[in-house]
Design a protein around this motif. Structure first.
Motif, PDB file in Angstrom:
ATOM      1  N   ALA A 106       0.859  -1.186   0.000  1.00  0.00           N
ATOM      2  CA  ALA A 106       0.000   0.000   0.000  1.00  0.00           C
ATOM      3  C   ALA A 106       0.893   1.233   0.000  1.00  0.00           C
ATOM      4  O   ALA A 106       2.044   1.179   0.435  1.00  0.00           O
ATOM      5  CB  ALA A 106      -0.922   0.008   1.223  1.00  0.00           C
ATOM      6  N   SER A 113      -4.916   3.454   2.897  1.00  0.00           N
ATOM      7  CA  SER A 113      -4.077   3.869   4.018  1.00  0.00           C
ATOM      8  C   SER A 113      -4.713   5.009   4.795  1.00  0.00           C
ATOM      9  O   SER A 113      -4.731   5.014   6.027  1.00  0.00           O
ATOM     10  CB  SER A 113      -2.696   4.284   3.504  1.00  0.00           C
ATOM     11  OG  SER A 113      -2.033   3.196   2.896  1.00  0.00           O
ATOM     12  N   LEU A 164      -7.716  -1.458   0.259  1.00  0.00           N
ATOM     13  CA  LEU A 164      -6.427  -2.147   0.365  1.00  0.00           C
ATOM     14  C   LEU A 164      -6.418  -3.444  -0.437  1.00  0.00           C
ATOM     15  O   LEU A 164      -5.389  -3.815  -1.015  1.00  0.00           O
ATOM     16  CB  LEU A 164      -6.116  -2.444   1.837  1.00  0.00           C
ATOM     17  CG  LEU A 164      -5.755  -1.253   2.719  1.00  0.00           C
ATOM     18  CD1 LEU A 164      -5.695  -1.681   4.182  1.00  0.00           C
ATOM     19  CD2 LEU A 164      -4.409  -0.644   2.304  1.00  0.00           C
TER      20      LEU A 164
END
Length: 269
Positions: A106, A113, A164
């Motif tokens: 990420a 995030s 994610l």
């Protein structure tokens, strides 16, 4: 496998190196930074999430009743237990996020995030500003901030989990972890629907939204779903932390994940 000149890693090491592997004592500080610290952070973050589940579960079993909201534990003698449990969840989530970013799964400025950071920020607000204690007099400002923090956390977490997972769903190395993560994120969305329905109904009718459903039960279902989703991401971070640095970024060309350009690209820190 290639030698990474920055880490001075031997191409003969085909297994991950770390605290429990024989190569640890022969590694330099670069390997400690890239392997040992992420392992400890991923494992520690995941254990913190498990500890949260255990602590809240212990309160439910010994104090209860379940129809009361979880945050009501912060209004009595059990506030230290509640605060520690929520703080462990917030810090553990940030540790897991740090590993994902460090391992190239990420970017710190990505939607996933940022949303996961907002989840932790909301949890910090829940601890810092307890809900209104009507028995001892109203503290509406603290209660309003508490509700705001709760809503930020509950809404941000499913967004974070789905964001994610999405870039890695078809990746040959991390696809399975990503699909489990996506499934847990979608389950969190489903668990949030009753609460959203109650809020909308409260806005368009005279019914108080917290009276539409037994709020304590709904809150626990949502918490189980969302904390479980964090744990799934934590297990993904643990798996990534156990892979040698030159293998973390190996991915298929069809993924849009941020850290790779070829099947032998090293993970960005």
């Amino acid at each position: 496998m290639r030698r990474d000149p920055e880490l001075n890693l031997s191409s003969a090491w085909v297994e991950p190196v770390g605290l429990l592997n024989p190569g640890t004592r022969r590694t330099g500080p670069g390997v400690v930074r890239y392997v040992l610290i992420p392992r400890l952070a991923a494992a520690g973050g995941s254990l913190a999430v498990v500890a949260t589940i255990a602590m809240v579960g212990a309160l439910d079993l010994t104090v209860g009743p379940l129809r009361r909201t979880i945050s009501e534990y912060a209004l009595g003698d059990y506030r230290p237990v509640f605060d520690v449990a929520v703080l462990l969840l917030a810090v553990g989530s940030l540790a897991i996020l740090g590993v994902l970013i460090h391992k190239g799964l990420a970017r710190w400025r990505s939607a996933g995030s940022i949303a996961l950071a907002l989840w932790s920020a909301g949890l910090f607000l829940v601890v810092a500003f307890p809900k209104t204690n009507w028995a001892l007099g109203t503290n509406e400002l603290s209660g309003s901030i508490h509700r705001f923090g709760s809503m930020v956390a509950f809404v941000s977490l499913p967004i974070a989990i789905i964001a994610l997972a999405r870039p890695w769903l078809r990746d040959h190395l991390w696809g399975r972890h990503a699909r489990w993560t996506m499934a847990s994120g979608l389950l969190s969305v489903v668990a949030f629907m009753p609460l959203l329905y109650a809020i909308v109904l409260g806005m368009v009718s005279d019914v108080r939204w917290w009276r539409v459903f037994p709020l304590g039960y709904i809150e626990r279902i949502l918490l189980i779903a969302e904390v479980g989703a964090v744990l799934v991401v934590g297990l993904w971070a643990v798996a990534a932390s156990r892979v040698a640095p030159w293998r973390v970024g190996e991915t298929s060309r069809i993924t849009s994940a941020p850290s790779t350009t070829s099947s032998r690209t090293r993970a960005r820190s």
